[in-house]
Write a protein that holds these residues in place. Sequence first.
Motif, PDB file in Angstrom:
ATOM      1  N   THR A 127      99.489  81.512  34.777  1.00 47.23           N
ATOM      2  CA  THR A 127      98.494  80.890  35.640  1.00 47.23           C
ATOM      3  C   THR A 127      97.252  81.765  35.669  1.00 47.23           C
ATOM      4  OG1 THR A 127      98.151  79.853  37.806  1.00 47.23           O
ATOM      5  CG2 THR A 127      99.268  82.004  37.792  1.00 47.23           C
ATOM      6  N   THR A 128      96.187  81.218  36.196  1.00 48.81           N
ATOM      7  CA  THR A 128      94.963  81.993  36.421  1.00 48.81           C
ATOM      8  C   THR A 128      94.734  82.067  37.922  1.00 48.81           C
ATOM      9  OG1 THR A 128      93.465  80.105  36.442  1.00 48.81           O
ATOM     10  CG2 THR A 128      93.978  81.085  34.275  1.00 48.81           C
ATOM     11  N   THR A 129      93.732  82.814  38.306  1.00 45.53           N
ATOM     12  CA  THR A 129      93.376  82.890  39.725  1.00 45.53           C
ATOM     13  C   THR A 129      92.029  82.222  39.981  1.00 45.53           C
ATOM     14  OG1 THR A 129      92.424  85.085  39.401  1.00 45.53           O
ATOM     15  CG2 THR A 129      94.729  84.982  40.134  1.00 45.53           C
ATOM     16  N   ASP A 130      91.647  81.310  39.110  1.00 49.56           N
ATOM     17  CA  ASP A 130      90.398  80.548  39.259  1.00 49.56           C
ATOM     18  C   ASP A 130      89.198  81.442  39.515  1.00 49.56           C
ATOM     19  OD1 ASP A 130      91.619  78.081  38.813  1.00 49.56           O
ATOM     20  OD2 ASP A 130      92.189  77.882  40.917  1.00 49.56           O
ATOM     21  N   GLY A 131      89.118  82.534  38.754  1.00 47.47           N
ATOM     22  CA  GLY A 131      87.969  83.424  38.835  1.00 47.47           C
ATOM     23  C   GLY A 131      88.016  84.455  39.943  1.00 47.47           C
ATOM     24  N   MET A 132      89.054  84.451  40.750  1.00 45.16           N
ATOM     25  CA  MET A 132      89.150  85.403  41.864  1.00 45.16           C
ATOM     26  C   MET A 132      89.843  86.694  41.442  1.00 45.16           C
ATOM     27  SD  MET A 132      90.183  82.897  45.033  1.00 45.16           S
ATOM     28  CE  MET A 132      91.773  82.508  44.329  1.00 45.16           C
ATOM     29  N   GLY A 133      89.434  87.810  42.024  1.00 39.78           N
ATOM     30  CA  GLY A 133      90.084  89.091  41.830  1.00 39.78           C
ATOM     31  C   GLY A 133      89.911  89.662  40.436  1.00 39.78           C
ATOM     32  N   PHE A 134      90.609  90.785  40.184  1.00 35.86           N
ATOM     33  CA  PHE A 134      90.440  91.472  38.901  1.00 35.86           C
ATOM     34  C   PHE A 134      90.987  90.671  37.738  1.00 35.86           C
ATOM     35  CE2 PHE A 134      94.768  92.752  39.591  1.00 35.86           C
ATOM     36  CZ  PHE A 134      95.276  93.028  38.347  1.00 35.86           C
ATOM     37  N   THR A 135      92.031  89.847  37.969  1.00 36.10           N
ATOM     38  CA  THR A 135      92.535  89.028  36.869  1.00 36.10           C
ATOM     39  C   THR A 135      91.562  87.902  36.566  1.00 36.10           C
ATOM     40  OG1 THR A 135      93.885  87.659  38.355  1.00 36.10           O
ATOM     41  CG2 THR A 135      94.958  89.579  37.335  1.00 36.10           C
ATOM     42  N   GLY A 136      90.987  87.322  37.596  1.00 32.69           N
ATOM     43  CA  GLY A 136      90.023  86.244  37.418  1.00 32.69           C
ATOM     44  C   GLY A 136      88.739  86.710  36.766  1.00 32.69           C
ATOM     45  N   ALA A 137      88.367  87.974  37.013  1.00 30.32           N
ATOM     46  CA  ALA A 137      87.161  88.546  36.404  1.00 30.32           C
ATOM     47  C   ALA A 137      87.423  89.022  34.974  1.00 30.32           C
ATOM     48  CB  ALA A 137      86.664  89.716  37.257  1.00 30.32           C
ATOM     49  N   GLY A 138      88.662  88.906  34.507  1.00 29.26           N
ATOM     50  CA  GLY A 138      89.000  89.319  33.147  1.00 29.26           C
ATOM     51  C   GLY A 138      89.157  90.820  32.985  1.00 29.26           C
ATOM     52  N   GLU A 139      89.295  91.546  34.094  1.00 29.68           N
ATOM     53  CA  GLU A 139      89.433  93.001  34.036  1.00 29.68           C
ATOM     54  C   GLU A 139      90.856  93.447  33.740  1.00 29.68           C
ATOM     55  OE1 GLU A 139      87.996  94.381  37.785  1.00 29.68           O
ATOM     56  OE2 GLU A 139      86.025  93.480  37.492  1.00 29.68           O
ATOM     57  N   GLY A 140      91.825  92.574  34.011  1.00 31.79           N
ATOM     58  CA  GLY A 140      93.210  92.962  33.804  1.00 31.79           C
ATOM     59  C   GLY A 140      94.133  91.772  33.863  1.00 31.79           C
ATOM     60  N   ILE A 141      95.412  92.072  33.914  1.00 31.49           N
ATOM     61  CA  ILE A 141      96.455  91.054  33.915  1.00 31.49           C
ATOM     62  C   ILE A 141      97.574  91.525  34.830  1.00 31.49           C
ATOM     63  CG2 ILE A 141      97.585  92.004  31.860  1.00 31.49           C
ATOM     64  CD1 ILE A 141      98.100  89.016  31.043  1.00 31.49           C
TER      65      ILE A 141
END
Length: 166
Positions: free
Chosen positions: A140-154
Amino acid sequence: MVGESYGPGVPRVGMGFDAHRFARDARPLWLACLQWDGTGIEGDSDGDVAAHALIDALLSAAGLGDIGMVFGVGGDSAGAGQHGGPMLERTVGILRRRHATPVNASVVLIGNRPRIGARRTEAERMMSRAVGCPVALSATTTDGMGFTGAGEGIAAMATAMVVVSD
């Protein structure tokens, strides 16, 4: 003792979580016991958040602590430089010595990349082989929220069920 207060044969469920940022160097990307195209994940080991979350879920279900208790923490730990698959196999060996058998597990990846759809079956097969029971993988994604949503991590969350036989 594992399962002491529940008696033998009682299924136990554990949960695990792991998160890492993507590396800034050219290291390979390991996830769900497979190498993927793209930037790797920072960590003392290969940074495989799926395998690490699953290890925590298995250990939790068996009442055996967490990944840090088994592999240590830091660049000179037992887990340093290790890949997720062998770490899962070692964890299952510890469970079996304590009469705990994995029977089912599920891992959800949280992030924008890599897209797992085309390799989901392969990843499930590799993790299932390492653990010795069915392992389901979703994402899943976080719809652009947080560090995962910003593409900084997983990140990854996992649940595992084990049965204690002794």
